[in-house]
Design a protein around this motif. Structure first.
Motif, PDB file in Angstrom:
ATOM      1  N   LYS A  30       0.814  -1.221   0.000  1.00 15.88           N
ATOM      2  CA  LYS A  30       0.000   0.000   0.000  1.00 15.88           C
ATOM      3  C   LYS A  30       0.846   1.269   0.000  1.00 15.88           C
ATOM      4  O   LYS A  30       0.543   2.247   0.678  1.00 15.88           O
ATOM      5  CB  LYS A  30      -0.976  -0.002   1.177  1.00 15.88           C
ATOM      6  CG  LYS A  30      -1.965  -1.142   1.115  1.00 15.88           C
ATOM      7  CD  LYS A  30      -2.938  -1.083   2.259  1.00 15.88           C
ATOM      8  CE  LYS A  30      -3.910  -2.262   2.148  1.00 15.88           C
ATOM      9  NZ  LYS A  30      -4.855  -2.305   3.235  1.00 15.88           N
ATOM     10  N   VAL A  33      -0.893   4.111  -5.334  1.00 17.06           N
ATOM     11  CA  VAL A  33      -2.195   3.807  -5.933  1.00 17.06           C
ATOM     12  C   VAL A  33      -1.997   3.100  -7.265  1.00 17.06           C
ATOM     13  O   VAL A  33      -2.834   2.334  -7.699  1.00 17.06           O
ATOM     14  CB  VAL A  33      -3.050   5.079  -6.118  1.00 17.06           C
ATOM     15  CG1 VAL A  33      -2.464   6.003  -7.168  1.00 17.06           C
ATOM     16  CG2 VAL A  33      -4.482   4.720  -6.470  1.00 17.06           C
ATOM     17  N   CYS A  34      -0.854   3.341  -7.910  1.00 16.40           N
ATOM     18  CA  CYS A  34      -0.592   2.779  -9.234  1.00 16.40           C
ATOM     19  C   CYS A  34       0.896   2.844  -9.531  1.00 16.40           C
ATOM     20  O   CYS A  34       1.572   3.800  -9.134  1.00 16.40           O
ATOM     21  CB  CYS A  34      -1.366   3.590 -10.287  1.00 16.40           C
ATOM     22  SG  CYS A  34      -1.055   3.095 -11.982  1.00 16.40           S
ATOM     23  N   LEU A 101      -8.279   8.901  -5.322  1.00 16.27           N
ATOM     24  CA  LEU A 101      -7.919   7.475  -5.335  1.00 16.27           C
ATOM     25  C   LEU A 101      -6.611   7.238  -4.580  1.00 16.27           C
ATOM     26  O   LEU A 101      -6.457   6.213  -3.915  1.00 16.27           O
ATOM     27  CB  LEU A 101      -7.782   6.967  -6.766  1.00 16.27           C
ATOM     28  CG  LEU A 101      -9.072   6.798  -7.551  1.00 16.27           C
ATOM     29  CD1 LEU A 101      -8.755   6.418  -9.000  1.00 16.27           C
ATOM     30  CD2 LEU A 101      -9.971   5.768  -6.905  1.00 16.27           C
ATOM     31  N   ASP A 104      -7.484   7.302  -0.983  1.00 19.95           N
ATOM     32  CA  ASP A 104      -8.234   6.112  -0.597  1.00 19.95           C
ATOM     33  C   ASP A 104      -7.365   4.844  -0.581  1.00 19.95           C
ATOM     34  O   ASP A 104      -7.678   3.885   0.125  1.00 19.95           O
ATOM     35  CB  ASP A 104      -9.411   5.896  -1.550  1.00 19.95           C
ATOM     36  CG  ASP A 104     -10.467   6.986  -1.444  1.00 19.95           C
ATOM     37  OD1 ASP A 104     -10.425   7.759  -0.455  1.00 19.95           O
ATOM     38  OD2 ASP A 104     -11.311   7.077  -2.360  1.00 19.95           O
ATOM     39  N   SER A 105      -6.300   4.809  -1.369  1.00 22.43           N
ATOM     40  CA  SER A 105      -5.495   3.601  -1.529  1.00 22.43           C
ATOM     41  C   SER A 105      -4.212   3.573  -0.704  1.00 22.43           C
ATOM     42  O   SER A 105      -3.714   2.498  -0.375  1.00 22.43           O
ATOM     43  CB  SER A 105      -5.112   3.438  -3.006  1.00 22.43           C
ATOM     44  OG  SER A 105      -6.273   3.306  -3.797  1.00 22.43           O
TER      45      SER A 105
END
Length: 111
Positions: A30, A33-34, A101, A104-105
């Protein structure tokens, strides 16, 4: 969203397989996000007073700025190069939906 809360970190890797392995570990922990894996990057650099040209892969990692130091440490511990390239820059502007995002991630650091 405030400027500088999110960052993009760039990491060069020797090949796609190493890049995928590292990207999966980053995501599982984590820390992003990407992770984009960009193939066929030509790097010209100086090492031990010698100019070298190598074919590498570039990882483009989107994360929270507050997590960059953890990300750098994680990459250094899991990267095959001794002096791996890990550089980061804050995201100044972006699509609010995408930036959310990231929030959130990627968990915020608990104080």
């Amino acid at each position: 969203m405030a400027e500088g809360i999110y960052s993009i970190t760039y990491v060069t890797i020797p090949n796609e397989e190493v890049g995928k392995t590292l990207a999966w570990k980053i995501m599982e922990n984590k820390l992003a996000v990407c992770v984009n894996i960009i193939p066929k990057v030509i790097s010209i650099y100086k090492l031990k007073n010698q100019l070298i040209e190598d074919s590498e892969v570039l990882l483009m990692i989107k994360t929270r700025t507050s997590r960059v130091n953890y990300l750098v440490k994680f990459v250094r511990e899991n990267h095959p190069y001794f002096a791996c390239e890990v550089i980061s820059t804050p995201i100044q502007y972006g699509n609010r939906i995408y930036l959310k995002l990231i929030s959130d991630s990627v968990p915020e650091i608990k104080k």
